[in-house]
Enzyme design. Structure first.
Site, PDB file in Angstrom:
ATOM      1  CB  THR A 169      -0.816  -0.089   1.314  1.00  0.00           C
ATOM      2  OG1 THR A 169      -1.496  -1.314   1.315  1.00  0.00           O
ATOM      3  CG2 THR A 169      -1.753   1.026   1.538  1.00  0.00           C
ATOM      4  NE  ARG A 197      -7.280  -9.090   0.958  1.00  0.00           N
ATOM      5  CZ  ARG A 197      -6.400  -8.121   1.184  1.00  0.00           C
ATOM      6  NH1 ARG A 197      -6.197  -7.187   0.300  1.00  0.00           N
ATOM      7  NH2 ARG A 197      -5.713  -8.105   2.306  1.00  0.00           N
ATOM      8  N   GLY A 199      -9.429  -5.626   1.189  1.00  0.00           N
ATOM      9  CA  GLY A 199      -8.508  -5.523   2.326  1.00  0.00           C
ATOM     10  C   GLY A 199      -8.896  -4.407   3.267  1.00  0.00           C
ATOM     11  CG  HIS A 222      -1.752  -9.937   6.745  1.00  0.00           C
ATOM     12  ND1 HIS A 222      -2.576 -10.568   7.638  1.00  0.00           N
ATOM     13  CD2 HIS A 222      -1.829 -10.637   5.595  1.00  0.00           C
ATOM     14  CE1 HIS A 222      -3.125 -11.638   7.050  1.00  0.00           C
ATOM     15  NE2 HIS A 222      -2.668 -11.696   5.812  1.00  0.00           N
TER      16      HIS A 222
END
Ligand code: GLY
Length: 310
Positions: A169, A197, A199, A222
């Site tokens: 990121t 997905r 995040g 993560h």
């Protein structure tokens, strides 16, 4: 008061061959964001400008340079938030938008919603005239090769952020000369993630949060771990308890390690101009500009200073 901007290029084990480009990239982004503040621009304009610079730099996993999901596709997430009003806008799973942070800002300013996803986000982009790019133009040759190597691994989301193929990121936080704070975060997520997905990045209180009463945060690391501990809000909770932004970041990141075994990083600025860049991964490229010039680092506890020549 003097304005401050802090940016990051992702908390991860930045490979040696990308180390210099990552540090150079965050320094340029911090300068671009600070240039907005210096001419009296808002914290919101500054974080958007800084994140756009990193989205346009293919060394980072956001916009150009994004990682590919398990189907070999790009799916981008981004958030922006205004600490004056708690207004926030976000997009998730967009495919052919070069600067998702600006689309997130349009969601905030031009809709009654906070998050738009995939097809609806693209329809909205079209309706307001945001130009799209061929998705392939966002994908680098380097990423295609890395994805080919990694696609045999079962799933991206279980990979520890410290592994070589994880990729993260970009983000920015700022306080402007009238004391307003803002944050922005943008990402391609985790390589080899399942299609669909989402995040932490576009989720308010997780990938970012901004509140003039406490400060602005952009998180990296993560995503599933950050989501579980609502990292951005957790950091500001500690700030609200009277702790410094540095201690608050350390406490929250350590909690994420202890509680869910997740590694990551964050940048934080307070309305009074206190700031920090903190991480539990091997490396995180970051840069900041305050009244003492340009600060930057990559390794833990590294903090270099240069005079700013804008
Ligand atoms: N922190 C970015 C992601 O996990 O999607």
């Amino acid at each position: 008061m003097s304005a401050v901007i802090v940016v990051h290029g992702g908390a991860r084990a930045v490979p040696d061959e990308l180390a210099k480009a990552s540090v150079d990239g965050v320094k340029v982004a911090a300068r671009d964001g600070f240039a907005v503040l210096k001419r009296g621009g808002s914290a919101l304009d500054a974080v958007e400008a800084a994140v756009r610079t990193m989205e346009d730099n293919s060394v980072f996993n956001a916009g150009h340079g994004a990682v590919l999901n398990a189907d070999g596709e790009v799916e981008l997430d981004a958030i922006i938030m205004d600490g004056r009003t708690l207004s926030s806008g976000a997009v998730s799973s967009v495919e052919n938008i070069a600067n998702p942070v600006s689309l997130a800002r349009a969601v905030m300013e031009k809709t009654d919603h906070v998050i738009l996803t995939s097809r609806g986000a693209n329809q909205f982009a079209e309706s307001i005239g945001v130009s799209t790019v061929p998705t392939d133009s966002l994908v680098t040759e380097f990423e295609r090769k890395e994805w080919e190597k990694c696609k045999t691994f079962v799933t991206g989301v279980k990979e520890e952020i410290n592994t070589q193929w994880a990729h993260d990121t970009v983000g920015a936080v700022a306080v402007d000369c009238v004391g307003n704070v803002a944050c922005a975060t943008s990402t391609g997520g985790i390589r080899n993630k399942m299609a669909g997905r989402v995040g932490d990045a576009p989720i308010i209180g997780c990938g970012g949060f901004a509140d003039n009463f406490s400060g602005a945060v952009s998180c990296t690391g993560h995503g599933e771990s950050i989501l579980k501990v609502t990292l951005a809000r957790l950091i500001l909770f500690h700030v609200e308890q009277g702790k410094s932004v540095a201690e608050s970041s350390q406490l929250a990141l350590q909690y994420m390690v202890d509680r869910v075994h997740g590694a990551g990083g964050c940048i934080v600025v307070s309305p009074s101009g206190q700031w920090t860049a903190t991480f539990t991964t091997k490396r995180m490229a970051w840069a900041a500009v305050d009244r003492d010039g340009l600060w930057y680092g990559l390794e833990p506890n590294e903090r270099f200073n240069e005079q700013l020549t804008v």
